[in-house]
Design a protein around this motif. Structure first.
Motif, mmCIF file in Angstrom:
data_model
loop_
_atom_site.group_PDB
_atom_site.id
_atom_site.type_symbol
_atom_site.label_atom_id
_atom_site.label_comp_id
_atom_site.label_asym_id
_atom_site.label_seq_id
_atom_site.Cartn_x
_atom_site.Cartn_y
_atom_site.Cartn_z
ATOM 1 N N ILE A 53 0.788 -1.075 0.006
ATOM 2 C CA ILE A 53 -0.010 0.006 0.068
ATOM 3 C C ILE A 53 0.850 1.138 0.017
ATOM 4 C CG2 ILE A 53 -2.122 -0.822 0.935
ATOM 5 C CD1 ILE A 53 0.774 0.371 3.367
ATOM 6 N N ASP A 54 0.464 2.344 -0.582
ATOM 7 C CA ASP A 54 1.134 3.309 -0.564
ATOM 8 C C ASP A 54 0.752 4.511 0.571
ATOM 9 O OD1 ASP A 54 -1.248 4.741 -1.250
ATOM 10 O OD2 ASP A 54 -0.742 4.682 -3.442
ATOM 11 N N GLY A 55 1.085 5.658 0.506
ATOM 12 C CA GLY A 55 1.002 6.546 1.578
ATOM 13 C C GLY A 55 -0.339 6.776 2.304
ATOM 14 N N ARG A 56 -1.271 6.857 0.965
ATOM 15 C CA ARG A 56 -2.703 7.102 1.145
ATOM 16 C C ARG A 56 -3.456 6.046 2.252
ATOM 17 N NH1 ARG A 56 -4.621 7.097 -4.683
ATOM 18 N NH2 ARG A 56 -3.195 5.471 -4.760
ATOM 19 N N TYR A 57 -2.709 5.028 2.458
ATOM 20 C CA TYR A 57 -3.759 3.740 2.761
ATOM 21 C C TYR A 57 -3.038 3.000 3.979
ATOM 22 C CZ TYR A 57 -6.471 3.945 -1.476
ATOM 23 O OH TYR A 57 -7.327 4.504 -2.320
ATOM 24 N N PHE A 438 4.494 25.720 2.223
ATOM 25 C CA PHE A 438 4.463 26.178 3.295
ATOM 26 C C PHE A 438 4.419 25.097 4.824
ATOM 27 C CE2 PHE A 438 2.160 28.566 0.252
ATOM 28 C CZ PHE A 438 2.854 30.015 0.418
ATOM 29 N N LEU A 439 3.793 24.004 4.058
ATOM 30 C CA LEU A 439 3.823 22.866 5.053
ATOM 31 C C LEU A 439 5.478 22.555 5.240
ATOM 32 C CD1 LEU A 439 0.966 20.870 3.647
ATOM 33 C CD2 LEU A 439 1.168 21.534 5.891
ATOM 34 N N TRP A 440 6.322 22.499 4.213
ATOM 35 C CA TRP A 440 7.631 22.001 4.473
ATOM 36 C C TRP A 440 8.495 23.263 5.383
ATOM 37 C CZ3 TRP A 440 9.257 21.172 -1.278
ATOM 38 C CH2 TRP A 440 8.662 20.165 -1.797
ATOM 39 N N ALA A 441 7.882 24.334 5.257
ATOM 40 C CA ALA A 441 8.399 25.160 6.157
ATOM 41 C C ALA A 441 8.123 25.139 7.675
ATOM 42 C CB ALA A 441 7.973 26.521 5.841
ATOM 43 N N GLU A 442 7.072 24.180 8.100
ATOM 44 C CA GLU A 442 6.612 23.817 9.237
ATOM 45 C C GLU A 442 7.297 22.351 9.757
ATOM 46 O OE1 GLU A 442 5.230 25.731 11.467
ATOM 47 O OE2 GLU A 442 4.601 27.514 9.927
ATOM 48 N N GLY A 443 8.074 21.844 8.716
ATOM 49 C CA GLY A 443 8.462 20.383 8.836
ATOM 50 C C GLY A 443 7.454 19.366 8.755
ATOM 51 N N LEU A 444 6.371 19.696 7.932
ATOM 52 C CA LEU A 444 5.235 18.930 7.435
ATOM 53 C C LEU A 444 5.166 18.410 6.019
ATOM 54 C CD1 LEU A 444 2.596 21.117 9.586
ATOM 55 C CD2 LEU A 444 4.054 19.187 10.519
ATOM 56 N N ASP A 445 4.208 17.439 5.662
ATOM 57 C CA ASP A 445 4.033 17.337 4.330
ATOM 58 C C ASP A 445 2.794 16.183 4.241
ATOM 59 O OD1 ASP A 445 4.581 17.236 1.670
ATOM 60 O OD2 ASP A 445 6.231 15.830 1.773
ATOM 61 N N TYR A 446 2.503 15.822 3.262
ATOM 62 C CA TYR A 446 1.547 14.960 2.730
ATOM 63 C C TYR A 446 1.944 13.710 1.736
ATOM 64 C CZ TYR A 446 0.557 18.369 -0.933
ATOM 65 O OH TYR A 446 0.567 19.059 -1.640
ATOM 66 N N PRO A 485 -3.825 20.010 -1.748
ATOM 67 C CA PRO A 485 -2.913 19.579 -0.737
ATOM 68 C C PRO A 485 -3.483 19.508 0.564
ATOM 69 C CG PRO A 485 -3.199 22.272 -0.839
ATOM 70 C CD PRO A 485 -3.977 21.350 -2.027
ATOM 71 N N GLY A 486 -2.879 18.606 1.409
ATOM 72 C CA GLY A 486 -3.498 18.246 2.754
ATOM 73 C C GLY A 486 -2.329 18.142 3.663
ATOM 74 N N TYR A 487 -3.016 17.765 4.960
ATOM 75 C CA TYR A 487 -2.150 17.398 6.355
ATOM 76 C C TYR A 487 -2.893 16.396 7.199
ATOM 77 C CZ TYR A 487 0.536 17.446 10.450
ATOM 78 O OH TYR A 487 0.978 17.051 11.596
ATOM 79 N N TYR A 488 -2.118 15.324 7.513
ATOM 80 C CA TYR A 488 -2.893 14.252 8.268
ATOM 81 C C TYR A 488 -1.968 14.014 9.659
ATOM 82 C CZ TYR A 488 -4.628 14.415 3.559
ATOM 83 O OH TYR A 488 -5.149 14.591 2.346
ATOM 84 N N ARG A 489 -2.677 14.270 10.695
ATOM 85 C CA ARG A 489 -1.892 13.788 12.202
ATOM 86 C C ARG A 489 -2.810 12.682 12.331
ATOM 87 N NH1 ARG A 489 -0.843 18.882 15.745
ATOM 88 N NH2 ARG A 489 0.349 18.891 14.152
ATOM 89 N N GLU A 490 -2.171 11.260 12.399
ATOM 90 C CA GLU A 490 -2.761 10.196 12.652
ATOM 91 C C GLU A 490 -3.273 10.106 14.284
ATOM 92 O OE1 GLU A 490 -1.864 5.449 12.855
ATOM 93 O OE2 GLU A 490 -0.420 6.861 11.894
ATOM 94 N N GLY A 491 -4.568 9.841 14.245
ATOM 95 C CA GLY A 491 -5.196 9.681 15.628
ATOM 96 C C GLY A 491 -5.855 10.909 16.172
ATOM 97 N N ALA A 492 -5.720 12.004 15.263
ATOM 98 C CA ALA A 492 -6.076 13.212 15.533
ATOM 99 C C ALA A 492 -7.171 13.932 14.564
ATOM 100 C CB ALA A 492 -4.819 14.291 15.943
ATOM 101 N N PHE A 493 -6.526 14.288 13.487
ATOM 102 C CA PHE A 493 -7.392 14.998 12.430
ATOM 103 C C PHE A 493 -6.647 15.120 11.206
ATOM 104 C CE2 PHE A 493 -4.585 18.193 14.426
ATOM 105 C CZ PHE A 493 -4.015 18.801 13.478
#
Length: 574
Positions: A53-57, A438-446, A485-493
């Motif tokens: 499975i890839d990152g979506r799943y 803008f996500l990368w600047a916060e250390g984030l990605d999808y 674009p998106g952002y996903y925090r497992e177990g939160a939102f």
């Protein structure tokens, strides 16, 4: 497997047409493993089975498969050939169904297995089918005419245009295996596969414009046969093998989409093949003025349904609703606007379920909404004149503080794509980073692409164009893509904001061709989770102009209460 002398067998998600959605008869991966995602595969040996499975799943797969029998495998980080090398260190035979894999797939796997002692074996019969006692029958959905006025070009003109390309390249015929290409070429639509108005089948396009369509004849009534005319012959799919082996001259066939079995049949007959892209795939992606007009009209109606949903939701006590309640309400509103079907399974993910990128709510996962959480709704409709796909992320009351920064970064990325201008020749890979910066600047990605191609009253996920770091196909005027674009925090939102955009020509200096995007989607974007101080003046102006357009175009179509709500939530934020 033991009876066939196999040490491993590969079970893909795809059917013989490489479709994202498959008929129940072709859902082998889901039947065997329980995993229902739109991409992936399994490899089974005598003592282990990996589900790739890839990152979506990554989250979804753990909730669907029996982890005591199946092991999730991150893909494409782990290649199937590498997994097989580890699973069969002494070599062996790995079987596959040649109708379910493309030549490109098999060549890549064979290259990865070089010098491993592992041999890939094409099977005449699929062993999954042999143990599937109640496998459904293949679909025989009714086919219908897609009006020339909506298509913008008659089937005859399309066939002659593509046939001319074959003649110019010295090709006597082309083999087509993608149902959306065939449906586009013949100006037909169908009901074989849920959510996608396609007619399943294969086709051979000759250099004189004649098409032989291999699809169950029971799908076509007399009126549709008359519409197709004498230059389209309909045969049953069981006649395909003989037809391929009887072809002469030079046959064009796409190694990225056509089944390996079709190549083998042509090669067995000694037919010369030219590996080249499906001749319909790019013309289909370049929407003509009539198709763009239909898509705009569909998005206007869809915007009415979505805005009514958001206004209704804003007036409810979250605790009185579940995810399924939201899905049912939205689908009812879309039916009032004339949908033929939804364009994919509606994603309604509350709180932690929103972090599952392609979450599909079921009775067992259905979650009650709660104040202080985010609700992610990703949905779309199939209309007679167009296809829609939209995502909005809605705070249920006060947004969670930890979501404000990533929500703002996601919105800024979506605006960056919407505002960008770029020279002709630029590909999706070149602009993908604009959405992520803008996500990368916060250390984030999808872990998904920023955008996929979308069909005009066809498949909501349409190749070959994408906004993705792996897409080198230049964007062209008329192409329609998602911007999500998106952002996903497992177990939160989860957070995703999505509009559809059409590539358009823009002003440029003499001698230079510049392109940009026209936003098709019409629906307010929630401003409550925005850190307004983080937005630039240009970003604020874009959002205010977008909301002014949404008010202007939707207000005449809304009831008074919804119209008043829309005006309240789209006031300028500058």
């Amino acid at each position: 497997m033991a009876a066939d002398g196999l040490d491993a067998f590969i079970v893909p998600r795809a059917d013989a047409h490489q479709g994202e959605y498959v008929a129940e008869a072709d859902a082998r991966l889901a039947w065997l493993t329980g995993f229902t995602g739109s991409a992936g595969f399994a490899i089974v040996t005598a003592d282990q089975a990996g589900v790739f499975i890839d990152g979506r799943y990554r989250v979804q797969v753990k909730s669907q498969i029996d982890l005591s029998h199946f092991t999730p495998v991150p893909w494409p980080e782990t290649k199937p050939s590498d997994w097989l090398r580890d699973a069969l260190p002494s070599g062996g035979k790995a079987g596959f169904d040649p109708w379910l894999h493309t030549r490109k797939e098999i060549e890549a796997m064979g290259k990865g297995l070089a010098d491993s002692g592992i041999e890939l074996i094409a099977l005449d019969a699929n062993p999954v089918d042999a143990i599937w006692p109640d496998r459904p029958a293949p679909p025989v959905g009714r086919a219908r005419v897609h009006d020339d006025a909506l298509a913008g070009e008659s089937s005859e003109r399309k066939r002659q245009r593509l046939a001319g390309e074959l003649r110019e390249n010295g090709q006597t015929a082309a083999f087509l295996s993608l149902p959306d290409s065939i449906s586009w070429l013949l100006n037909i639509r169908g009901t074989d596969v849920p959510k996608n108005p396609i007619v399943q089948g294969f086709a051979i396009l000759s250099d004189d414009g004649h098409v032989t369509l291999f699809s169950d004849p029971g799908k076509f009534d007399d009126g549709l046969r008359a519409q197709l005319g004498n230059e389209v012959t309909i045969l049953h799919p069981r006649e395909l093998a003989d037809a391929l082996q009887s072809l002469s001259g030079t046959v064009r066939i796409d190694p990225a989409t056509a089944p390996e079995a079709a190549f083998r049949l042509l090669e067995k007959a000694g037919t010369r093949t030219i590996p080249a892209p499906d001749p319909a795939i790019l013309p289909k992606a370049r929407k003509n003025p009539a198709e763009l007009k239909g898509m705009r009209a569909a998005h206007l109606r869809d915007g009415v349904a979505m805005t009514r949903l958001l206004a209704w939701l804003d007036g409810q006590d979250p605790a009185s609703l579940t995810e399924i309640d939201v899905v049912r309400k939205l689908e009812a509103l879309r039916r009032e606007e004339g949908i033929i079907d939804i364009s994919f399974d509606t994603i309604s993910g509350a709180g932690p379920n929103g972090a599952i990128v392609h979450y599909r709510v079921t009775e067992s996962t259905n979650r009650r909404l709660a104040a202080g959480e985010l609700l992610l709704i990703d949905s779309g409709g199939q209309y007679e004149d167009g296809t829609t796909d939209i995502t909005r992320t809605i705070p249920l009351g006060e947004p969670p503080q930890e979501a404000i920064a990533p929500y703002t970064a996601v919105l800024r990325g979506m605006i960056a794509i919407s505002r960008t201008r770029f020279p002709s020749g630029v590909a999706g890979a070149h602009i993908d980073a604009l959405a992520r910066q803008f996500l990368w600047a916060e250390g984030l990605d999808y872990d998904h692409g920023t955008g996929h191609g979308v069909g005009a009253a066809l498949c909501v996920h349409e190749g070959p164009v994408r906004i993705s770091r792996v897409s080198d196909l230049p964007l062209e005027s008329g192409m329609i893509l998602s911007n999500e674009p998106g952002y996903y925090r497992e177990g939160a939102f989860g957070i995703r904001i999505e509009n559809l955009v059409a590539v358009t020509e823009t002003e440029a200096e003499p001698g230079r061709e510049m392109l940009g995007f026209e936003t098709l989607t019409l629906c307010p974007i929630d401003t409550r989770p925005i850190d307004r101080a983080a937005l630039s003046r240009d970003e604020t102006d874009w959002l205010d102009r977008y909301h002014a357009r949404v008010r202007r175009e939707l207000s005449p179509l809304l009831d008074k209460d919804t119209r008043d709500w829309l005006h309240r939530v789209t006031v300028p934020i500058s």
